[in-house]
Design a protein around this motif. Sequence first.
Motif, short mmCIF file in Angstrom:
data_model
loop_
_atom_site.label_atom_id
_atom_site.label_comp_id
_atom_site.label_asym_id
_atom_site.label_seq_id
_atom_site.Cartn_x
_atom_site.Cartn_y
_atom_site.Cartn_z
N ASP A 244 -17.49 -0.28 11.59
CA ASP A 244 -17.77 -1.70 11.67
C ASP A 244 -17.43 -2.33 13.01
N ILE A 245 -17.17 -1.53 14.04
CA ILE A 245 -16.79 -2.07 15.34
C ILE A 245 -18.03 -2.61 16.03
N SER A 246 -17.90 -3.76 16.70
CA SER A 246 -19.04 -4.38 17.37
C SER A 246 -19.40 -3.60 18.64
N GLU A 247 -20.63 -3.82 19.12
CA GLU A 247 -21.12 -3.11 20.31
C GLU A 247 -20.34 -3.51 21.55
N ASP A 248 -19.96 -4.80 21.62
CA ASP A 248 -19.20 -5.27 22.80
C ASP A 248 -17.83 -4.57 22.86
N LYS A 249 -17.17 -4.52 21.71
CA LYS A 249 -15.86 -3.86 21.69
C LYS A 249 -16.00 -2.35 21.94
N ARG A 250 -17.09 -1.77 21.44
CA ARG A 250 -17.31 -0.34 21.67
C ARG A 250 -17.44 -0.06 23.17
N ASN A 251 -18.22 -0.91 23.85
CA ASN A 251 -18.39 -0.73 25.30
C ASN A 251 -17.06 -0.95 26.04
N LEU A 252 -16.30 -1.95 25.57
CA LEU A 252 -15.02 -2.25 26.21
C LEU A 252 -14.05 -1.08 26.05
N TYR A 253 -13.96 -0.58 24.82
CA TYR A 253 -13.03 0.53 24.55
C TYR A 253 -13.47 1.81 25.27
N THR A 254 -14.80 2.02 25.35
CA THR A 254 -15.30 3.20 26.06
C THR A 254 -14.91 3.15 27.53
N SER A 255 -15.06 1.96 28.13
CA SER A 255 -14.67 1.82 29.55
C SER A 255 -13.17 2.03 29.73
N MET A 256 -12.37 1.59 28.75
CA MET A 256 -10.93 1.80 28.83
C MET A 256 -10.58 3.28 28.72
N VAL A 257 -11.31 4.01 27.85
CA VAL A 257 -11.08 5.45 27.73
C VAL A 257 -11.38 6.14 29.05
N VAL A 258 -12.51 5.77 29.66
CA VAL A 258 -12.88 6.36 30.96
C VAL A 258 -11.82 6.02 32.01
N GLU A 259 -11.32 4.80 31.97
CA GLU A 259 -10.29 4.38 32.93
C GLU A 259 -9.02 5.20 32.77
N GLU A 260 -8.61 5.45 31.53
CA GLU A 260 -7.40 6.25 31.29
C GLU A 260 -7.60 7.71 31.70
N ILE A 261 -8.80 8.23 31.46
CA ILE A 261 -9.09 9.61 31.88
C ILE A 261 -9.08 9.71 33.41
N ASP A 262 -9.65 8.69 34.07
CA ASP A 262 -9.61 8.66 35.54
C ASP A 262 -8.18 8.61 36.05
N LYS A 263 -7.34 7.88 35.33
CA LYS A 263 -5.93 7.79 35.73
C LYS A 263 -5.26 9.17 35.61
#
Length: 432
Positions: A244-263
């Motif tokens: 039930d997660i919205s598309e906006d939150k999905r995109n936001l969380y995906t970018s955060m995952v990428v950011e943490e992996i980059d870190k």
Amino acid sequence: MISLDVIKQLLFNMLIIITPVMAYHVFWAERNYSMNQSAKYRNVAVPAAVTALLCMLYPFQFANGFLYDFRFIPLSICILYAGLLPALGVAAVIIVYRFYLGGSPEALILSVVLIGLLILLVHLAKPYIIGRDRIRGTAAACIVGLITGIFSTVFSCAAFLLVGIPLNASFWMYFGLYSLLYACTFAFAVYVIEQMIINANKRNHNQQVDKMNVLSDLAASFAHEIRNPMTVARGFMQILKQPDISEDKRNLYTSMVVEEIDKAQSIVNDYLAFAKPQLEAIELVDAKALIQQALQSIEPYAKLCRVEVETELEDKMIISANKEKFVQCMVHLFKNGIEAMPGGGRLRIIGTVQSRSVCIDIIDHGVGMTPEEIRRLGTPFYSTRDKGTGLGMMVTFRVIQTIRGKIDVTSEVGKGTCFSLMIPTLHTTSYH
């Protein structure tokens, strides 16, 4: 009675024996501790032969043609610490030079027989001198020295009687003193050499312990640093599984995952840079241009922290370095200076060419550091910031060391800090 000249000659022989042993301990012990068989010829047998010849240059002639000195001590040391084959070479040198000096046939035969007996005696006593504790080994060496002195006395008695030389009180006093000083000198030389070996073993053990401690710290720190972004990324990935997660939150969380992996990737790269700097990417560069490049990337952060950056950079600051790593070091040092002034301030970067070095001073007027904090900079894993890991400073010290530079830090609590980098400068003609 024994003349003063006799005592002086014996004591001078003691000095000849002890001086090379002490010199070896001071200048070559650490470099030559681990020796293969060929190195023993060079590092033990050759000095032993030279020392024996020096002793023979300053002998005491008790009677016509009978020369006495401490030539057998270097030979004994060679037997103990180099082996029989190198010792036979030293013995050959002693015999050849003894025949060159000449003298009575009895004295020459006495010298050859004594060498043979000494080699046998020391070889048999070697297990009791080497491999025992220091005190017992020294005592065994002292006993061997006394036995050698007794051999010299007995053979001299026989030779003197054969040629008709009377055995007066001076003879017995001299050979008593000779045997005592010989034993003391040999025992002292063995004691010093054994102590050198013990010290070398302790150093090697301590180095291994230090390496294991550093490795343990590295592993623990690496695991801690990687675990943090991986834990955050895992949490966001679990959230993304919810239907039930919205598309906006999905995109936001995906970018955060990428950011943490980059870190996490950045942390891995920093560790690799510390462990193995990129020597193959070193080239001739202008430090001024790289400093300006680092300032461009740090400028927004400086404005956010209300820090004014001032530069005084000379032209032609030519060094040999890896561009990316050098810029990374500059960014880290600039960021440290900015964060040292939480209330804002002024950061000065001064670059000059002095003699054969490029000098870069990074000066802040922030909180400063204590002498203890300065001493621990660049060590695993020390940081003056609560959330810092010290990894950036470790990489900085490592990179500057790789390009043969050095970092000096001067600081005073409450007044500020100055990081001074001294890097060898190169000119285009000399570089090519």
